[in-house]
Design an enzyme around this catalytic site. Structure first.
Site, PDB file in Angstrom:
ATOM      1  N   SER A 121       0.821  -1.202   0.000  1.00  0.00           N
ATOM      2  CA  SER A 121       0.000   0.000   0.000  1.00  0.00           C
ATOM      3  C   SER A 121       0.858   1.257   0.000  1.00  0.00           C
ATOM      4  CB  SER A 121      -0.910   0.005   1.229  1.00  0.00           C
ATOM      5  OG  SER A 121      -1.609   1.222   1.335  1.00  0.00           O
ATOM      6  N   TYR A 143      -3.422   5.229  -4.691  1.00  0.00           N
ATOM      7  CA  TYR A 143      -4.702   5.891  -4.909  1.00  0.00           C
ATOM      8  C   TYR A 143      -4.441   7.083  -5.831  1.00  0.00           C
ATOM      9  CZ  TYR A 143      -6.273   3.245  -0.830  1.00  0.00           C
ATOM     10  OH  TYR A 143      -6.581   2.245   0.043  1.00  0.00           O
ATOM     11  N   THR A 169      -6.037   1.464  -6.845  1.00  0.00           N
ATOM     12  CA  THR A 169      -7.236   1.103  -6.104  1.00  0.00           C
ATOM     13  C   THR A 169      -8.340   2.106  -6.382  1.00  0.00           C
ATOM     14  OG1 THR A 169      -5.987   0.013  -4.342  1.00  0.00           O
ATOM     15  CG2 THR A 169      -8.215   0.729  -3.808  1.00  0.00           C
ATOM     16  N   LYS A 269      -7.942  -2.240  -9.382  1.00  0.00           N
ATOM     17  CA  LYS A 269      -8.550  -2.958  -8.259  1.00  0.00           C
ATOM     18  C   LYS A 269      -9.867  -2.288  -7.877  1.00  0.00           C
ATOM     19  CE  LYS A 269      -7.511  -4.470  -3.521  1.00  0.00           C
ATOM     20  NZ  LYS A 269      -8.661  -3.819  -2.849  1.00  0.00           N
ATOM     21  N   HIS A 293     -13.284  -3.863  -1.673  1.00  0.00           N
ATOM     22  CA  HIS A 293     -12.400  -3.356  -0.609  1.00  0.00           C
ATOM     23  C   HIS A 293     -12.700  -4.021   0.731  1.00  0.00           C
ATOM     24  CE1 HIS A 293      -9.359  -0.065  -0.271  1.00  0.00           C
ATOM     25  NE2 HIS A 293      -9.502  -0.332   1.004  1.00  0.00           N
TER      26      HIS A 293
END
Length: 405
Positions: A121, A143, A169, A269, A293
């Site tokens: 992440s 992100y 994401t 994703k 998620h």
């Protein structure tokens, strides 16, 4: 000697470090972690409807086993985003992993030891360079946050660190209105926050002791070092949230631009609709993850496994289709593969393992899933995960959800 026997020999029963199921890992995590920390691993958006459906949906699927003709050996390997995986399970990216002092580095070591890939992440607590140094394939997750220049700098840093793929994401709506299980996470771990959490930590002495090294207390890092230049202090977890909330959401053309800038393996994703899956193909994505998620997006969306089959049927020949959400057993993995996934990504399962026993706990979870995949293949009479199909499942009428047809 079997893997289980070897582990038992290395780890005497009196210490009992080995757990027999992901559920047991969750129980141990709950016993070890302060309640506020543990609740962050189980909470879901609003009423938790999607969170619960993610796991319940797997129980609705049955198997059609063969009782004669089981293959003496089974092939579990698969290839995802250009990487050979020893079995079809990889690590899903999750934010700040303060359940263990080594956090994402411990997870990377476990993934490498078990021959699989890790999603890291951009909200991780450890710098990407430390994680890639642990070995193994690492896919960097981002992100759409900040300016294009900031995003470019972020992905260049990931490239320089050796990340072999990019995950963007899209399945996350920041929502503060949760009905249950949402912990109060401090903005930063200062004296005020430590004082408030002290009663909880006092009841979990093992957790506190794990953060004491060389006679000094290591304060859990709630900053995000991968959002800034290497060596700089990143924003706090909630500071990063604030930046994300103030960045206009991306368009498909933005994602096409990002894919072009990255120039390599690229996963979108958060797909649950056929039209979104087809758009991912159009922009040149090499993989998608069918995901909600983990129940932390828009509550009331169907379980990921319910949307998987129709999406895999539509675009599975054009890119790698993965599933993320609700995996707790090796048999769950097999159900996802039979519906068309190349592999699955796990989140809570490995975090519970990390909380229960650090790197060894993550390896434990991966071993359990691998053994579960192998034994389920044997029961189905399959010799290769690539042979799995809908014929191996009992799918009740109305199980699947076809969205955006």
């Amino acid at each position: 000697m079997s893997r289980l026997s070897a582990l038992s020999e290395r780890n005497p029963w009196r210490r009992n470090p080995w757990f027999e199921s992901v559920h047991e890992a969750q129980i141990r995590a709950r016993k070890r972690l302060p309640p506020t920390v543990y609740s962050s691993l189980i909470s879901g958006t609003q009423g938790g409807v999607t969170l619960e459906d993610n796991t319940r949906a797997f129980t609705e699927l049955g198997f059609a086993p063969h009782v004669v003709g089981a293959k003496p050996e089974r092939k579990l390997t698969t290839r995802v985003m250009g990487q050979e995986l020893s079995f079809p399970v990889m690590i899903s990216p999750t934010g700040v992993q303060a359940v263990d002092p080594d956090g994402e580095v411990a997870v990377a070591r476990a993934a490498a030891a078990r021959g699989t890939a890790m999603g890291l992440s951009s909200f991780a607590s450890k710098p990407v360079e430390e994680v890639t140094a642990a070995g193994g394939a690492v896919f960097f997750q981002i992100y759409w946050l900040g300016s294009r220049e900031e995003i470019l700098a972020r992905i260049q840093r990931a490239k320089d660190a050796g990340c072999t793929g990019l995950i963007v994401t899209t399945d996350w709506v920041f929502n503060v209105g949760r009905d249950w299980g949402s912990p109060e996470i401090p903005e930063k771990v200062d004296l005020k926050a430590l004082a408030r959490l002290a009663p909880e930590i006092a009841r979990r002495p093992r957790y506190a002791l794990d953060w004491i090294r060389d006679g000094r207390i290591i304060v859990p890092d709630l900053t995000t070092p991968n959002l800034v230049e290497r060596g700089a202090t990143g924003p706090t977890f909630f500071g990063a949230y604030g930046q994300w909330m103030n960045t206009p959401p991306p368009t498909w053309e933005d994602l096409r631009w990002l894919r072009e800038q990255w120039g390599g393996e690229f996963m979108v994703k958060g797909i649950t609709r056929l039209d979104d899956a087809r758009r991912a193909v159009e922009i040149g994505a090499t993989a998608i993850s069918v995901s909600n998620h983990g129940g932390n997006n828009l509550d009331g969306t169907p379980a990921s496994i319910r949307a998987l089959g129709p999406i895999a049927d539509a675009v599975g020949s054009d890119l790698d289709v993965l599933l993320d959400g609700g995996i707790r057993r090796g048999s769950d993995v097999v159900k996802a593969l039979a519906l068309g996934a190349k592999a699955v990504m796990i989140g809570r399962a490995y975090l519970w393992g990390l909380a229960a026993n650090g790197q060894a706990g993550v390896e434990n979870v991966l071993d359990l899933l691998r053994m579960g995949v192998d034994s389920t293949l044997m029961g189905l009479g399959r010799g290769d995960v690539a042979e799995l199909s809908r014929d191996d499942l009992i799918i009740p009428e109305g199980f699947e959800r076809v969205l955006g047809a």
